[in-house]
Design a protein around this motif. Sequence first.
Motif, PDB file in Angstrom:
ATOM      1  N   SER A  97      16.813  15.996 -35.298  1.00  0.00           N
ATOM      2  CA  SER A  97      17.724  15.697 -34.215  1.00  0.00           C
ATOM      3  C   SER A  97      16.624  15.956 -32.880  1.00  0.00           C
ATOM      4  O   SER A  97      17.370  15.588 -31.253  1.00  0.00           O
ATOM      5  N   THR A  98      15.680  16.786 -32.780  1.00  0.00           N
ATOM      6  CA  THR A  98      14.937  17.093 -31.564  1.00  0.00           C
ATOM      7  C   THR A  98      14.771  15.392 -31.115  1.00  0.00           C
ATOM      8  O   THR A  98      13.679  15.097 -31.917  1.00  0.00           O
ATOM      9  N   LEU A  99      14.613  15.063 -29.415  1.00  0.00           N
ATOM     10  CA  LEU A  99      13.695  13.809 -29.127  1.00  0.00           C
ATOM     11  C   LEU A  99      12.201  14.633 -28.705  1.00  0.00           C
ATOM     12  O   LEU A  99      13.056  15.120 -26.791  1.00  0.00           O
ATOM     13  N   VAL A 100      11.145  14.651 -28.668  1.00  0.00           N
ATOM     14  CA  VAL A 100      10.243  15.180 -27.804  1.00  0.00           C
ATOM     15  C   VAL A 100       9.924  13.637 -27.278  1.00  0.00           C
ATOM     16  O   VAL A 100       9.547  12.592 -27.752  1.00  0.00           O
ATOM     17  N   VAL A 101      10.017  14.441 -25.655  1.00  0.00           N
ATOM     18  CA  VAL A 101       9.254  13.084 -24.744  1.00  0.00           C
ATOM     19  C   VAL A 101       8.247  13.967 -23.949  1.00  0.00           C
ATOM     20  O   VAL A 101       7.919  15.201 -23.610  1.00  0.00           O
ATOM     21  N   SER A 102       6.527  13.333 -24.480  1.00  0.00           N
ATOM     22  CA  SER A 102       5.868  13.871 -23.455  1.00  0.00           C
ATOM     23  C   SER A 102       5.381  12.526 -22.791  1.00  0.00           C
ATOM     24  O   SER A 102       5.685  11.320 -22.531  1.00  0.00           O
ATOM     25  N   GLU A 121       4.882  17.274 -36.489  1.00  0.00           N
ATOM     26  CA  GLU A 121       4.643  17.600 -37.910  1.00  0.00           C
ATOM     27  C   GLU A 121       5.879  18.739 -38.096  1.00  0.00           C
ATOM     28  O   GLU A 121       6.189  18.923 -39.819  1.00  0.00           O
ATOM     29  N   GLN A 122       6.963  18.946 -36.897  1.00  0.00           N
ATOM     30  CA  GLN A 122       7.887  19.323 -37.235  1.00  0.00           C
ATOM     31  C   GLN A 122       8.817  19.091 -37.514  1.00  0.00           C
ATOM     32  O   GLN A 122      10.003  19.200 -37.835  1.00  0.00           O
ATOM     33  N   GLY A 123       8.367  17.812 -37.455  1.00  0.00           N
ATOM     34  CA  GLY A 123       9.297  16.850 -38.038  1.00  0.00           C
ATOM     35  C   GLY A 123      10.850  16.380 -37.059  1.00  0.00           C
ATOM     36  O   GLY A 123      11.380  15.398 -36.855  1.00  0.00           O
ATOM     37  N   ALA A 124      10.005  16.411 -35.182  1.00  0.00           N
ATOM     38  CA  ALA A 124      10.556  15.878 -34.415  1.00  0.00           C
ATOM     39  C   ALA A 124      10.195  14.503 -34.149  1.00  0.00           C
ATOM     40  O   ALA A 124       9.362  13.805 -34.526  1.00  0.00           O
ATOM     41  N   ARG A 125      11.186  13.773 -33.457  1.00  0.00           N
ATOM     42  CA  ARG A 125      10.690  12.095 -33.065  1.00  0.00           C
ATOM     43  C   ARG A 125      10.277  12.424 -31.717  1.00  0.00           C
ATOM     44  O   ARG A 125      10.813  13.293 -30.614  1.00  0.00           O
TER      45      ARG A 125
END
Length: 369
Positions: A97-102, A121-125
Amino acid sequence: EKGGYDSFMEKEINEQPKAVEDTLLGRTDAEGRLTLDELRISPEQLKNTSKIIVLACGTAAYAGTVAKYAIEHWTRIPVEVELAHEFRYRDPIIDASTLVVSISQSGETMDTLMAVRYAKEQGARTLSICNTNGSTIPRESDAVLYLHAGPEIAVASTKAFLAMIAASYLLGLYLAQLRGQLFSGQISDILADLHKIPAKIQTILDSAVDIKSLAQAMAQTPSVLFLGRHVGFPVAMEGALKLKELAYIHAEGFAAGELKHGPIALIEEGQPVFVVVPSPRGRDSLHGKVVSNIQEVRARGAKTITVAEEGDEAVREFSENVFFVPETQPLLMPLLTTVPLQIFACALASEKGYDVDQPRNLAKSVTVE
Ligand code: F6R
């Protein structure tokens, strides 16, 4: 190809009304709802985001800090901003449920790419805000929002910074729309104000001559400090970075609230201090507090240069120089207050005879960690 300008940097600074306009262009579907460029995850998954982590480096990371203020305010999703190269080394807490925004102009910055890969790899979107179509970071991300700001040639980033901020606002509004957090009327009001920004940037560009002559007069200054608060804080950081990169001058940005916790010791007679002043129509007593900071440094001999909203007469009395920017919503101000600082750094570096497009020791795309 410099379009009549002496440098790509000047060209790109002057292209900013168009860059922001192009970032905002064509973002709504037939029903008037916001859309992304590429979506390889379901809107449902995006809607259920519990936390956002913004990853970027340098100027892009300052855009990320602006994004944090806006996205948290509009969506009530907690947002962390992290320098991409620090991210993998602190055992970050990530789940599906974490959204990583680059955020990346080039889409090839190795530090950012490695952080995005780690997050996956850790499962983030993962969602990429990027200027370069088809580059590695957006290709490897689950969703993409392209800046459409056109190629940025000068090594130091200018128009991409404003476009990144504009794109972050769109992302915040998109998530708010998915979550039903803002009424559609509120979203369209903010969008309408965003669409007025390019013309406002143009009025700042049209009055650049005053900023340029101040920069020329200050060419010999050894150090410049920049203060800001709220969304003005990352703008101050960006103003300092531009001056370091282009003019090789010692420059530091601070959150104005930190002043009394240390940096005020640096103030001596003649020290130039830029202050990015929050809107007098903004929240709480922020404006008054920053005006007090201006007085505090001035009382200790600082040469105060302020960037303030048109009509903010309170700052004039305490400013040796003041540059006004047109009014907008307080959260949108970075799209305007950044511009005088870019013009200042570029003009000062040119006055010193430096190549503003190719600053020493820097590369446009940092493809090593
Ligand atoms: C500043 C500058 C750098 C880049 C940073 C990230 O003027 O150009 O700080 O912002 O190297 O680059 P991108 O955005 O390509 O990931």
